[in-house]
Every structure is written in structure tokens, then in C-alpha cells.
Design an enzyme around this catalytic site. Structure first.
Site, PDB file in Angstrom:
ATOM      1  N   GLU A 218       0.789  -1.248   0.000  1.00 52.74           N
ATOM      2  CA  GLU A 218       0.000   0.000   0.000  1.00 52.74           C
ATOM      3  C   GLU A 218       0.817   1.293   0.000  1.00 52.74           C
ATOM      4  O   GLU A 218       0.653   2.127   0.883  1.00 52.74           O
ATOM      5  CB  GLU A 218      -0.960  -0.009   1.203  1.00 52.74           C
ATOM      6  CG  GLU A 218      -1.891  -1.200   1.193  1.00 52.74           C
ATOM      7  CD  GLU A 218      -2.795  -1.266   2.432  1.00 52.74           C
ATOM      8  OE1 GLU A 218      -2.686  -0.394   3.300  1.00 52.74           O
ATOM      9  OE2 GLU A 218      -3.610  -2.188   2.511  1.00 52.74           O
TER      10      GLU A 218
ATOM     11  N   GLU B  44      -5.979 -10.948  -1.251  1.00 52.18           N
ATOM     12  CA  GLU B  44      -6.780 -10.800  -0.013  1.00 52.18           C
ATOM     13  C   GLU B  44      -8.250 -10.731  -0.382  1.00 52.18           C
ATOM     14  O   GLU B  44      -8.930  -9.739  -0.117  1.00 52.18           O
ATOM     15  CB  GLU B  44      -6.365  -9.526   0.747  1.00 52.18           C
ATOM     16  CG  GLU B  44      -4.883  -9.477   1.070  1.00 52.18           C
ATOM     17  CD  GLU B  44      -4.471  -8.244   1.859  1.00 52.18           C
ATOM     18  OE1 GLU B  44      -5.344  -7.541   2.397  1.00 52.18           O
ATOM     19  OE2 GLU B  44      -3.262  -7.981   1.929  1.00 52.18           O
TER      20      GLU B  44
HETATM   21  C1  XIL Z   1      -6.162  -6.745   8.448  1.00 52.81           C
HETATM   22  C2  XIL Z   1      -6.446  -7.934   9.358  1.00 52.81           C
HETATM   23  O1  XIL Z   1      -7.306  -8.811   8.695  1.00 52.81           O
HETATM   24  C3  XIL Z   1      -7.046  -7.464  10.643  1.00 52.81           C
HETATM   25  O2  XIL Z   1      -7.175  -8.553  11.554  1.00 52.81           O
HETATM   26  C4  XIL Z   1      -6.216  -6.355  11.278  1.00 52.81           C
HETATM   27  O3  XIL Z   1      -6.852  -5.855  12.407  1.00 52.81           O
HETATM   28  C5  XIL Z   1      -5.980  -5.236  10.291  1.00 52.81           C
HETATM   29  O4  XIL Z   1      -5.398  -5.757   9.110  1.00 52.81           O
HETATM   30  N1  XIL Z   1      -4.877  -4.958   3.868  1.00 52.81           N
HETATM   31  C6  XIL Z   1      -3.859  -5.774   4.295  1.00 52.81           C
HETATM   32  C7  XIL Z   1      -4.078  -6.686   5.433  1.00 52.81           C
HETATM   33  O5  XIL Z   1      -2.801  -5.804   3.650  1.00 52.81           O
HETATM   34  O6  XIL Z   1      -2.920  -6.897   6.183  1.00 52.81           O
HETATM   35  C8  XIL Z   1      -5.196  -6.187   6.334  1.00 52.81           C
HETATM   36  O7  XIL Z   1      -5.439  -7.177   7.320  1.00 52.81           O
HETATM   37  C9  XIL Z   1      -6.427  -5.878   5.515  1.00 52.81           C
HETATM   38  C10 XIL Z   1      -6.158  -4.806   4.490  1.00 52.81           C
END
Ligand code: XIL
Length: 378
Positions: free
Chosen positions: A164, A269
Site C-alpha cells: 500500500e 486478499e
Molecule cells: C487486516 C487484518 O485482517 C485485521 O485482523 C487487522 O486488524 C488489520 O489488518 N490490507 C492488508 C491486510 O494488507 O494486512 C489487512 O489485514 C487488511 C487490508
């Protein structure tokens, strides 16, 4: 009944028993996992949480073993957990994650080395709470990356090196990394990771990748890294999608644009929220947070049929796209196993009931799993 007729009847009954027993065995043998049909197209993975890593979630573990051939740690490899204080590393959970992956032949991704979020505050500040110098931050990045990547050298297939770094409009995210080091922090992070494990794959990962601005900026980033001779193997499209964003065509455009730069594409994701978004363009900014209101938590008792059907259709649209471009995609990873523990229940609004994943709150495969399997078998 004469004896002959009785014998014939007995034979018929016996045959039908045998047949139904046979078809039962066949049916359970036919219960394929996602990996059984997708495995020859791309890796199919899931994020695993601490309960799973620490063996407390037996049902979740069973689903992982049956359906997935790749894993990524949902949280425990982020810098705030791995290095909560300068020089003090905590590897217990990450070690367990890697051992679990090895014991079960799962391909592992390390998530993530450099990210502005879930990073400890000390990383960017000196004793007086002031921003550290450029050289100090580069050194801290190097120490962190080198220590973590070397520890799992040869065991983790690839790393989300930078997560990001780009905004929706294509500008650099004004993170501490960017503000203190400048855009070179990305190149440096990739170089440090490569030095620590020359065989590891290296990825750039981001959300809302279908946005035109970010698409172009990521393409430029990959090209520039390649021109400078920096290793980059894939672009990760996070895929935290909603019912109305992004449209599949825009997602496809980005997928193709990234692929054309000569790297693989990963859907890293994936989850599809069915809940109304408090704001349209929230992307997957983990810092976004909105107040709870009953009206934006409409499905506490289950999904109405038509909502579920629309959700299934949209999931299938995405998987159809992934299958169409399976030659360009090396991995599709769901962001969690079951709806019960999806981060979407608490983001961007705490305490809602969401249904974003492929397995329900009782760890049962939703109908979409079979739909994906059928699609993949065509
Ligand atoms: C999220 C997790 O799922 C949560 O448990 C945590 O509180 C916050 O992060 N983008 C990403 C992930 O790259 O690491 C994030 O994961 C979601 C958004």
C-alpha cells in the site's frame, strides 16, 4: 410367495443396498476440495489467524487442509508484532505459522515487510519522539527486513515486500517511509529482501487496484524497478471487494496491465462484503472507521435469498475472470477461512455481521464452493 420369487426379491434388495453404498462412497470420494480442481491453474490460498496458527481452531484447520494449498499469516508477520521494540523480535507465532505450513505442504507468503500500517511507532521516531533521519530509517528497514527474511530463508516462497504505497489517484502515499526516505524506500526494501533470500519471490501489494490512477502508478513502479534491475515477481491485487465496487471489467483491465509488465498477478486478499459501505471509496484502508448504526448492519439473522444469490453471482464473476486469466495469475488467496472470523465483521465499522468468505460461521462450505469447483472443471 414362492421360493423363486422370494430369492429374486432378496437379490434385488441386496443389489440396491450395494449400489447405494457404492454411490455413497463415490460421492464422498467426489467431495473435492478447491485445491483439487484449482491446483493446476493457480495456487488457492487463505489467510490464517492466531487461533489457527496456535491450533485452537480445529474446524478452521480442517478446512485449510482440505481446500487450500497456500497460506499467508493474517497478522503475526506484520512489523508491530515481529519487532514490537527496536531489536527485540517476537517470532513464536510466525515460527508456528511456518512449521504448520511445512508440515502440511502449504506454499507460504510472508505478509508484509514494509507497510505504514501495523508498524510500531518506534520505527519512525527517535528518543525524543521526533522523526528519525533518512539514514536511520533506511538502516531500520534494512535490519528488520534482513532479520525476518533470513530467518525464513528457503521456507517462505515469497514476500509482500511493500504494501500500500500508492494512493487512489496514483500519487505516493504520504507515509513516514515516503516522507522521510522518498520513493526510493520501495526499491531499497526490495533490494534488502533480495539480499536476504535471493531465491524468494518478491511482491508489491495494494488495494483498490482497479482505480485508474493506482493502476498506472503500479505499472510505472514495476517498470521502474525492472529498469533498475530490481527483482519483482508479482503484483498483488488485494481484492477486498464490495457488491458495487469495483466493476469486473476495471479489475480485468488492471490485471492485464500488470501482467503486461512481465510479472505474475496475484489476488492476495479476496473477500466480498455484502454489507452497505458507509462511504463508497473506502478501499481497504485499515485506518478507516465509521460509527455503528443499526441500518448498516441489516443481516444479523442471515442473508435473504436474493442477497445471497447476488453475492454468489458476483463471486462467480470474479472466479470466472480468474479462470479466464489463469495463465497470468499465480495465486488467489481468500482473506480468511470462515465468516465467523473475517476482519470484515469489524471493518470499517465494528460489530457487524458480514458474509464475505467461502465458508459459513459453522465452517461449512457455502454453495459457492461447489459453483467454483464446477466452473473450474469445465
Ligand atoms: C487486516 C487484518 O485482517 C485485521 O485482523 C487487522 O486488524 C488489520 O489488518 N490490507 C492488508 C491486510 O494488507 O494486512 C489487512 O489485514 C487488511 C487490508
Amino acid at each position: 410367495m414362492n421360493k423363486k420369487l422370494k430369492n429374486i426379491l432378496l437379490i434385488i434388495v441386496a443389489c440396491s443396498f450395494t449400489l447405494s453404498a457404492c454411490s455413497k462412497t463415490k460421492e464422498s470420494a467426489n467431495e473435492l476440495g478447491l485445491k483439487d480442481v484449482l491446483g493446476n491453474k493457480f495456487l488457492i490460498g487463505t489467510a490464517v489467524n492466531l487461533d489457527q496458527i496456535n491450533g485452537r481452531d480445529a474446524l478452521g484447520l480442517a478446512v485449510i487442509k482440505k481446500h487450500f494449498n497456500a497460506i499467508v499469516a493474517e497478522n503475526c508477520m506484520k512489523s508491530m508484532y515481529l519487532q514490537p521494540k527496536e531489536g527485540q523480535f517476537f517470532f513464536d507465532d510466525a515460527d508456528r505459522f511456518v512449521n504448520f505450513g511445512e508440515q502440511n505442504n502449504l506454499v507460504m507468503t510472508g505478509h508484509c515487510l514494509i507497510w505504514h500500517s501495523q508498524a510500531p511507532a518506534w520505527f519512525f521516531t527517535d528518543k525524543n519522539g521526533k522523526d528519525v533521519s533518512r539514514d536511520t530509517l533506511i538502516q531500520r528497514m534494512k535490519d528488520h527486513i534482513t532479520t525476518v527474511v533470513s530467518r525464513y530463508k528457503g521456507r517462505i516462497k515469497g514476500w509482500d515486500v511493500v504494501n500500500e504505497a500508492i494512493m487512489d489517484d496514483g500519487s505516493w502515499r504520504p507515509s513516514k517511509f515516503y516522507k522521510i526516505i522518498g520513493e526510493d524506500f520501495i526499491k531499497l526494501a526490495f533490494q534488502f529482501a533480495h539480499e536476504a533470500d535471493p531465491d524468494a519471490e518478491l511482491y508489491y501489494n495494494d488495494y483498490s487496484m482497479a482505480k485508474e490512477g493506482r493502476r498506472q502508478a503500479v505499472v510505472n513502479l514495476v517498470k521502474s524497478l525492472k529498469e533498475q534491475g530490481v527483482r519483482i515477481d508479482a503484483v498483488g491485487m488485494q481484492g477486498h471487494v464490495t457488491m458495487d465496487y469495483p466493476n469486473v471489467d476495471d479489475f480485468e483491465k488492471s490485471l492485464l496491465a500488470f501482467s503486461e509488465t512481465g510479472v505474475k498477478v496475484m489476488i492476495t486478499e479476496l473477500d466480498l462484503t455484502v454489507l452497505p459501505s458507509p462511504r463508497r471509496d473506502v478501499g481497504a484502508d485499515v485506518a478507516a472507521s465509521f460509527e455503528y448504526q443499526k441500518e448498516i448492519n441489516p443481516y444479523t439473522d442471515g442473508l435473504p435469498e436474493e442477497v445471497q444469490a447476488a453475492w454468489e453471482k458476483r463471486y462467480l464473476d470474479f472466479f470466472t475472470l480468474f479462470l479466464k486469466h489463469s495463465d497470468k495469475i499465480s495465486r488467489v488467496t481468500l482473506w480468511g477461512v470462515s465468516d465467523k472470523n473475517s476482519w470484515r465483521n469489524n471493518w470499517p465499522v465494528r460489530g457487524r455481521t458480514d458474509y464475505p468468505l467461502l465458508f459459513d460461521r459453522n465452517y461449512q462450505a457455502k454453495p459457492i464452493v461447489q459453483m467454483i469447483i464446477n466452473k473450474a472443471k469445465i
